[in-house]
Design a protein around this motif. Structure first.
Motif, short mmCIF file in Angstrom:
data_model
loop_
_atom_site.label_atom_id
_atom_site.label_comp_id
_atom_site.label_asym_id
_atom_site.label_seq_id
_atom_site.Cartn_x
_atom_site.Cartn_y
_atom_site.Cartn_z
N CYS B 167 0.80 -1.26 0.13
CA CYS B 167 -0.15 0.27 0.17
C CYS B 167 1.02 1.16 0.03
CB CYS B 167 -0.93 0.02 1.29
SG CYS B 167 -1.54 1.55 1.58
N VAL B 168 0.73 2.06 -0.94
CA VAL B 168 1.07 3.62 -0.82
C VAL B 168 0.06 4.67 -0.48
CG1 VAL B 168 3.18 3.01 -2.39
CG2 VAL B 168 1.37 4.10 -3.26
N ASP B 169 -1.25 4.27 -0.23
CA ASP B 169 -2.00 5.18 0.01
C ASP B 169 -3.46 4.48 0.43
OD1 ASP B 169 -3.85 7.45 0.16
OD2 ASP B 169 -3.75 8.11 -1.80
N VAL B 170 -3.11 4.64 1.88
CA VAL B 170 -4.33 3.86 2.56
C VAL B 170 -5.83 4.61 2.36
CG1 VAL B 170 -4.14 5.14 4.68
CG2 VAL B 170 -4.87 2.83 4.69
#
Lengths: 320, 320
Positions: B167-170
């Protein structure tokens, strides 16, 4: 009986113990790190603490070696601190192994503090029976260690496993490492406090606690509404990061220790639910999320285990 | 001369080759996968393609074995597909090794397609001389493989290295794995197209290209302003993810292949800059970001290398 001296050098305290092969502590000692006083005084403390433990151990039996876990990046082969940063100012470059073995003439093994915890959990704790697991230490920051096919993940200079520095929000706040939104900014003690402060900044009357992780967790466990909003953010971010670790490492277990993990069963239950939703089912069904088993003693027990690992297998890197 | 048959089973095409020990292809064959026609027809194609290559190889010399790389999660010890999902419908559960060796009576080795690329790059390509590197295949999706201390990272059932699912953007869009904002949604071919479509949805006249990754990359390389906005998002997200891989694995190199990597030197230069900013300097200074060396042939060359790895070292998991 055979004993090893185990030392755990952290940012706030240095723990010493005399440990037997069964991982039992027969004598212990603790001093504050006082890291701001510099590397010289820390080395003095280290040497005099070990001296004290040697005397204690010799009343019980034979000392087989000295194991030391230290915060920071450690060259585990040379026993030198590669990088310690702000946690231990001046500690970068210190040849721990050489200085300690010059003084005591025993075999000395040095490794990163979370790697050492992974060794302890594998040998005596929640990692028994697992060859593939991830250790997360949720303390002031977040430390990590990865056991894969029975081996500790090292990387090119021993720096692998810095799991606190994976990004979960590229639009999040800047981290000390240079990235944005590292998981350390959300699920460490200081991260929880940061989210608490941020939400108090909204001015809502919901947030009556002091913005400290222990206070927030305590309030959450007592059904405080504002604390629940903070902890939802924390668990969401940590769930997203752990889902990434599971896809990355395909582990059998995620072991979680450190002060934040002391939040207990409700924390683990909600976290597991969050991770399940965020992970491919064929990966998550093989992986348990469990508390680390050895608590605050994991560091010294694991440091002592460096001595047994080396004695037993001849090769520090492997643990069976 | 000794030869191996290498096969690369992907979502759109199946490549076959006769390969020598030097990784040179002496004969090749390619068919469309037509995955929607099911697993039976794919197995027929696989067997008849291998048959064709056996005939070609026998004109040159001796066949030592058959290596197969396949999309999906592969049990590399049993040669069975553990999970193939939507990429290859019906492929889950197929005992590739058994079916192929029953037919041809040769030694057969099967592994995940990106693992196979990592073997190829290590033996013949950009991974020569590195014991610690990460392979990223930026295609329709994102595949990964990790070489650590000369060993391929496996995990408990061989599922490790699913690096597209970190994940790089929850707060980002939902991914097929269940998480939000996986890097695959930003830096794969379909991810770039998705961002392109999303920005076109704003209605600005800036976005004149078709929302397809090749078109967007082409426009970007020709200084199109709208494409630059898309690629800035792509490179930012990928830089954040790679910074995480560097902190996780402490590698000497990140090897990037697949269609997106064909964007070329400007892509690598901007990506490297982004990663540098986002990574602790003591970690990033040891790590290069470089194009994979073997291009579209990496799959068949690496599949053939499974045969040599096994012949040479007796243990599939290790590569020197």
């Amino acid at each position: 009986m055979e004993y090893a001296i185990g030392v755990d050098i952290g940012g706030t305290k240095v723990q010493f113990a005399v440990v037997n092969r069964q991982g039992e502590i027969v004598s212990r000692y603790l001093v504050p790190t006082e890291a701001d006083k510099g590397a010289g005084q820390l080395m003095d403390k280290l040497l005099s603490g070990i001296d004290r433990m040697m005397n204690a151990a010799q009343q019980h039996g034979e000392v087989c070696g000295i194991g030391i876990g230290s915060a920071g990046q450690i060259d585990y082969q040379e026993g030198v601190v590669l990088y310690a940063g702000d946690t231990l100012p001046g500690w970068t470059g210190v040849p721990i192994k050489q200085l300690v073995s010059n003084r005591f003439g025993h075999k000395v093994y040095v490794d990163n503090d979370v790697n050492v915890i992974a060794f302890a959990e594998k040998r005596y704790g929640a990692g028994i029976g697992y060859s593939n697991f991830v250790c997360l230490a949720l303390g002031t920051g977040i430390g990590g260690a990865v056991m894969e096919s029975g081996r500790l993940l090292r990387g090119v200079f021993g720096g692998a496993g810095e799991l606190g520095h994976v990004c979960v929000d590229v639009n999040g706040p800047r981290c000390s490492c240079g990235n944005n939104g590292c998981i350390e900014l959300y699920a460490s003690g200081s991260g929880i406090a940061r989210i608490g402060r941020e939400m108090q900044g909204n001015g809502s009357a919901l947030y009556s606690w002091k913005p400290h992780s222990r206070e927030i967790i305590h309030a959450w466990l007592h059904n405080d509404e504002g604390a629940a909003l903070v902890m939802t953010k924390v668990i969401r971010a940590l769930g997203a990061a752990i889902a990434g670790y599971i896809h990355t490492f395909n582990p059998e277990a995620i072991l979680i220790g450190g002060g934040v993990a002391e939040a207990g069963p409700r924390f683990f239950a909600e976290l597991e639910q969050e991770v399940d939703v965020r992970t491919s089912s064929y990966m998550s069904k093989c992986c348990r999320i469990i508390p680390a088993g050895l608590g605050v003693d994991a560091g010294v027990i694991g440091a002592a285990a460096l001595v047994w690992n080396h004695n037993d297998e001849g090769e520090l890197n492997y643990v069976i």
